[in-house]
Structures are given as C-alpha cells and as structure tokens.
Enzyme design. Structure first.
Site, PDB file in Angstrom:
ATOM      1  N   ASP A 267      35.387  45.418  20.019  1.00 60.35           N
ATOM      2  CA  ASP A 267      34.233  44.584  19.698  1.00 60.35           C
ATOM      3  C   ASP A 267      33.269  44.773  20.860  1.00 60.35           C
ATOM      4  O   ASP A 267      33.493  44.240  21.949  1.00 60.35           O
ATOM      5  CB  ASP A 267      34.695  43.123  19.573  1.00 60.35           C
ATOM      6  CG  ASP A 267      33.527  42.142  19.524  1.00 60.35           C
ATOM      7  OD1 ASP A 267      32.377  42.585  19.392  1.00 60.35           O
ATOM      8  OD2 ASP A 267      33.792  40.924  19.619  1.00 60.35           O
TER       9      ASP A 267
ATOM     10  N   GLU B 266      30.892  43.528  12.108  1.00 62.82           N
ATOM     11  CA  GLU B 266      31.620  42.446  12.780  1.00 62.82           C
ATOM     12  C   GLU B 266      32.161  41.393  11.804  1.00 62.82           C
ATOM     13  O   GLU B 266      33.334  41.027  11.891  1.00 62.82           O
ATOM     14  CB  GLU B 266      30.727  41.803  13.850  1.00 62.82           C
ATOM     15  CG  GLU B 266      30.543  42.737  15.032  1.00 62.82           C
ATOM     16  CD  GLU B 266      29.335  42.405  15.886  1.00 62.82           C
ATOM     17  OE1 GLU B 266      28.720  41.345  15.686  1.00 62.82           O
ATOM     18  OE2 GLU B 266      29.002  43.224  16.764  1.00 62.82           O
TER      19      GLU B 266
ATOM     20  N   LYS C  32      23.133  45.789  24.221  1.00 62.24           N
ATOM     21  CA  LYS C  32      23.223  45.852  22.761  1.00 62.24           C
ATOM     22  C   LYS C  32      21.911  45.435  22.090  1.00 62.24           C
ATOM     23  O   LYS C  32      21.625  45.849  20.973  1.00 62.24           O
ATOM     24  CB  LYS C  32      24.363  44.933  22.310  1.00 62.24           C
ATOM     25  CG  LYS C  32      24.748  45.063  20.866  1.00 62.24           C
ATOM     26  CD  LYS C  32      25.975  44.217  20.636  1.00 62.24           C
ATOM     27  CE  LYS C  32      26.403  44.167  19.193  1.00 62.24           C
ATOM     28  NZ  LYS C  32      27.604  43.331  19.064  1.00 62.24           N
TER      29      LYS C  32
ATOM     30  N   ASP D  81      28.561  33.995  12.220  1.00 60.32           N
ATOM     31  CA  ASP D  81      28.760  34.643  13.522  1.00 60.32           C
ATOM     32  C   ASP D  81      27.533  34.454  14.409  1.00 60.32           C
ATOM     33  O   ASP D  81      26.486  35.051  14.176  1.00 60.32           O
ATOM     34  CB  ASP D  81      29.040  36.136  13.276  1.00 60.32           C
ATOM     35  CG  ASP D  81      29.200  36.926  14.574  1.00 60.32           C
ATOM     36  OD1 ASP D  81      29.010  36.353  15.659  1.00 60.32           O
ATOM     37  OD2 ASP D  81      29.508  38.123  14.488  1.00 60.32           O
TER      38      ASP D  81
END
Ligand code: AMP
Length: 608
Positions: A8, A171, A70, A193
């Site tokens: 992850d 994800e 990211k 999320d």
C-alpha cells in the site's frame, strides 16, 4: 518458493504485507512499526533517508525532505494541484522537461516516480529482511480515482525500485478483498477511504465464490488528512498573528514544526477531548526575543474547522450511490479505510449517513496492504479463489470533428474490457486520421485529459465518410489503456499503449486539437441519424426560405423580435446537433424546428 508482496503505497504512510501459509500478514519494519512514513530525505552529507528516519529529521532539513509524493505522481506541471503543492510544500518542486514535475533534493533533481521508488524499495527491503530472501514481485495499490497517467507512473516507480509490479489494484478493492477474503459472504459493501491525501468511496458486491465486483467508485484526489491539518495550521497561524502580529507562514522552519504539531494534535483529538499545541521558540520577534506558541485545542474546534471537509466526503458518497442507482439501505457493510477514519466525527457522520455502524475489526492502516498481498498470492497460486472485477473510474474516448469528445468506454465499466466504434473520414480523399485519446467526463475534448495520440496513415482515396476506421480501446487489469485504430478496408493498423510521459500543456493540447482538424474523424452516421438529418435539413431549408418574410412582418414589435431571436436559437442548435451527429439532440431540435415552421407559416398566413 517465489513470494509476492502487497504494497500500500500511501500518501502519508506505506505498508507491506504477505500471505504466509494462507494467512495475510502485515510485515513490521525494523523499528517494529507496521507502517512506514512515505517520506524521503537527503542529508547534508548526501545520504538518502527513507521512512521514520526521514520523518524524524524533517524539521531541521525541511527543504530536502519529501512528503506526499503521491499527490504529485503522474501529474502535469501545469495542473492546479501541482501549483498548490508548489505554494505549500517546504521542499522544492520544479518543472521537468516534459511538463512533468521534478523534485530537487540538495543538488540533484528527481522525477516523482524516482522518489516513490525509494519508498517502494524500502518496503521491498522490509519484506526481504523479514523473509530472509529476495523479493522481486509485488502488487501495488493506487486510489481508485487515479487516472491512467498516475497508474503508469506508479508502475514506473515499481520498476525503478527493482520490483516487477505484477498488478496494480485499487485501494478500496484491496480493502474489500481483505475484509471479505475467506468469509464466504455474499453482500454489498461500501468502502469509505479517507487517507492522508485522497478520498475514495467505492461500492462493491462480494460474492460467495471469491468474486469482488466493483459497482461504482468515485472520489477526490485532493481531499485528505492534510487538508484537515491545513485547517488547524491556519487557525494556529491566525491566532498567533492576532496575538503577536507575526506570520508564521513566512518562516519555513516554523511552518514545518507547526505542521507536525498540527497533525499530532489532530490525531490526539481522536482519542481525547482536548489537547495542547506547545511550540517553544517558534519564531523570533525581531527584537531578539523568542516567541512561543501555546494553544489549547478542543475536539469541537477541530470538528468545526473541518466540518465542510467531512461534508464533502458525504456528498460524494451520496452522488456515487445515486449514480449507481443503489439505495443506502442496500449497503450491508461499511468498511473504513485510511488513517483519517479514526477521527470520531468522521465515523459518526459515516454511520449516520449509511444508518449503520461501520465494521469493526478491520485495521484502517493495514487493510489495503493485506488485500494487495491476497491478490498477489492469488495471481501466483491459481488454487486461491479470488476474482477481482474492477471498474474504470473515468470515461475514455477520442476527439471527433468539431472538438467534441466521443465516448468509447463509459465511467464505471468493469475492467478488463475492450470496446470498438467505427468512425469515418471527414474530407474527400483524406489520407490520414489522427486519434487523440482522452480521459474525462466533458463532452468538449479540450476539457478532458489527453492521454496520447497517434496517426493512422495510408487510407485509401475516397469521398468523405466512405472510409471506415475502427477504433478499439482496451483497458487491462491494471487499469492501463491501449488503443488501436484500423482501416476496415485496407486492414492498415496503428496502436499505442498510452504513456503518461507525454506531458503537454493545455495550450499545446489546444494547438494539437486545432491542428488535428485536418485529420479528424467523425462517428459513422447510423440510419437513424441519416433519417433525422434529412428531415432536419429539409426543415432548415424551409424555415430559411420563410425567414426574411417573417422578419419583415414582425420587425415593428418587441414580441416579434423576441420570437425571431428564439427561432435563430432553434436553428443554431439544430445545426450544432447536425454537426456533432448527435441523434438525440437532433430529434429534439426537429420538434422545435417543426414548431418554428408552424409559427412562421401562421404569421405569413395572417398577414398575407
Ligand atoms: P493514510 O494515508 O491512510 O496513512 O492516512 C494518513 C492520514 O490519517 C494522515 O492525515 C494522518 O494524520 C491521519 N491519521 C492517522 N491517525 C489518525 C488518528 N488517530 N486520528 C485522526 N487522523 C489520523
């Protein structure tokens, strides 16, 4: 036996897991932590630091410490998100040669995938230390909302890190996989999320035979924990300014310390009702007097400051359900993912919205890596029953004549998938077509993201509309796009795997669009369209003939002028629909044209 790890790669923290003897397990790093900060730094001596040790020295080496890479990966320099990062980040973000983003650490400039590769490499080493063997294969997760460019860049990062990324998965899908794996359940779940940098909501159906089917997914790649931190920082900065008349934002070091404390306070407020931010000697007053920042923060303060952020996530949940045609009541389980879901207010609002308590027992920081490891082991070992049916988060299509966007694969289509459509030339004897591959939801091509382009040449000479070109889009299981175009008559073909590195500015894209007019294609006209076209053209001709007369008759009255304006609008819209070959719009306009024609005839008959 060959091992595959699940990673992850988070905005704030990363996590690595592996399936051992059928059980997915998170691998702790050397410090015993199950997650590792996604931070990279270069020290004065030129040493590279990753993870906790990078985080620990971030305050004293803010300019050479990268966090949240990211948020930048696969993005273009000219994007507003990058401009925002340039304005707020303590490290140096610079423009790369392909309108891409680079990061300067000391005297070296790195691409974003290189920085992400350092984190991936760290995760690889953590796994290797634990397993006592080399690891070369990985499944890496990305937010569902990542576009093609961001996925490609993540894959590139894996490659740079010496990892064969055998699959990129989303994800939320990974989270659902970790939640449903081995449970033999059959139900609809929502994965909410909220991480450090992104928000995603996904609806999935988990089938009893290991089938995980994503129904819909949506999100915001610029909404996450850092925005919560920013609210708290602004509040502290504002308070300090009122008290001392000094702007802490002007001081990089102070700002970095403030960032750290704000995040820490935010996390503490998930467990306690109030906490104190205490930063001695934060700044000098200029009269060689050091000032301190000390402030009590209540949980309610944080909740007030960030209310709209939580509301935004709920609004996205609502629209996602609505678009998927699913009622809230149909959702049988809600899984929380991402560190931000530890905030009580977030949990409360999610529970309130779905009218059910989110699942307990799923660790929000680990569930995604666990899911990735399950997928990894299933890819290596065919006896594991896991089938992931993901969806594409964006509409894919090409630009057609007039600068319009023609959809080939709609949003939320299950992948892998392939779709074809037939297009035709727009000029007589057109010898080539240019296919501009785009991703986005606007029907104006220029408002969407250009993924790539190619030219199909050597078309046979024929009048316009006679040469047929079949365009096929394919999305593989990683969500990566490839496109082919084929001249159906000669069989000539061209194809590309869309690459992320094209890095064009919006102006360049506009230029390309203008330039590509020469090479444009249009939708093959269907019989339905042909019928509508003939009817519309006849009406346009008839109304055109009546127009001067009607105009003359009604010239004196305001009411008449208004009617003439309206009629002009109808004609324009009908012509627009004809040009776009939009059958539905054209049919609508035919009715409007008929009304206009009747009205015109009526005016003439009354006066004449
Ligand atoms: P992730 O990207 O999933 O690692 O999420 C990281 C984000 O969650 C960061 O913004 C953290 O500040 C935030 N976070 C972590 N723990 C907590 C907590 N206990 N309460 C509130 N936010 C948290």
């Amino acid at each position: 036996m060959e091992k595959v790890i699940g990673i992850d790669l988070g905005t704030t923290n990363s996590c690595v897991a592996i399936v051992e003897n059928g059980t997915p397990t998170v691998i702790p790093n050397r410090g015993g932590y199950k997650t590792t900060p996604s931070m990279v730094a270069v020290t004065e001596a030129g040493k590279r630091l990753v993870g906790h040790i990078a985080k620990r020295q971030a305050i004293t080496n803010a300019e050479n410490t990268v966090y949240s890479a990211k948020r930048l990966i696969g993005r273009k320099w000219s994007s507003p998100q990058v401009a925002n990062a340039v304005a707020t980040c303590a490290f140096r973000i610079v423009e790369g040669p392909h309108n891409d983003v680079r990061i300067q650490l000391r005297d070296r400039i790195y691409s974003v995938p290189e920085v992400s590769a350092m984190i991936l490499q760290e995760m690889k080493v953590i796994a290797e230390d634990y397993l006592g063997q080399e690891v070369s294969k990985a499944v890496v997760t990305v937010p569902a909302y990542f576009n093609d460019g961001q996925r490609q860049a993540t894959k590139d990062a894996g490659q740079i890190a010496g990892l064969d990324v055998i699959r990129i998965i989303n994800e939320p899908t990974a989270a659902a996989l970790a939640y449903g794996f081995g449970k033999k359940i059959d139900r609809m779940v929502a994965v909410y999320d909220l991480g450090g940098g992104t928000f995603d909501i996904s609806l999935l159906e988990i089938g009893a035979h290991g089938v995980f089917k994503v129904i819909s997914t949506a999100g915001d790649t610029f909404l996450g924990g850092e925005d919560f931190d920013a609210r708290l920082i602004d509040w502290l900065v504002e308070g300090f300014k009122n008290e001392h008349g000094l702007d802490l934002k002007q001081d990089r070091m102070a700002l970095q310390r403030l960032k750290d404390s704000a995040e820490k306070a935010k996390c503490e407020l998930s467990a306690v009702k109030e906490t104190e931010v205490n930063l001695p000697f934060i700044i000098s007053s200029g009269r060689s007097e050091a000032l301190h920042l000390q402030r009590l923060i209540k949980r309610e303060d944080l909740e007030k400051l960030t209310k709209d952020l939580v509301d935004r996530t709920i609004a996205i949940c609502q629209s996602t359900l609505h678009e998927a045609g699913i009622e809230k009541e149909e959702v049988e389980d809600v899984i929380l993912v991402g560190g931000m879901t530890r905030m009580p207010r977030v949990q409360e609002q999610v529970a309130e919205f779905f009218a059910r308590e989110p699942c307990k027992g799923v660790h929000p920081d680990e569930v995604v890596a666990l899911g990735a490891s399950i997928q990894g082991s299933a890819l290596l070992d065919e006896s594991t029953e896991v089938v992931l049916l993901d969806v594409t988060p964006h509409t894919l299509g090409i630009m057609i004549v007039g600068g319009y966007f023609e959809e080939l694969i709609p949003q939320n289509t299950t992948v892998p998938t392939a779709r074809s459509k037939i297009f035709t030339t727009v000029r007589d004897n057109q010898s080539a077509v240019k296919i501009l591959v785009m991703q986005g939801e606007s029907n104006r091509a220029e408002e969407n993201e250009l993924l790539g382009e190619f030219i199909l040449t050597g078309l046979r000479k024929a009048p316009r509309g006679q040469v047929e070109i079949e365009v096929t889009f394919e999305i593989n299981a990683d969500g990566i796009v490839s496109v082919h175009a084929k001249d159906l008559e000669t069989g000539a073909q061209q194809s590309i795997t869309v690459t992320a590195t094209s890095g064009l500015t919006p102006d360049e894209i506009k230029e390309m669009i203008a330039e590509s007019k020469e090479y444009s294609v249009e939708r093959r006209s269907s019989e339905e369209f042909e019928g509508a076209r003939q009817e519309a053209e006849k009406l346009l001709g008839d109304i055109g003939k009546l127009f001067p007369k009607v105009e003359e008759i009604v010239a004196g009255s305001d009411f008449g002028k208004e009617a003439i304006e309206k009629a002009r609008g109808v004609l324009d819209r009908a012509r627009g629909a004809l040009e776009r070959k939009d059958v539905d719009a054209l049919k609508e306009q035919i009715e409007a044209l008929q009304r206009t024609q009747r009205m015109f005839k009526g005016v003439i008959s009354k006066t004449g």
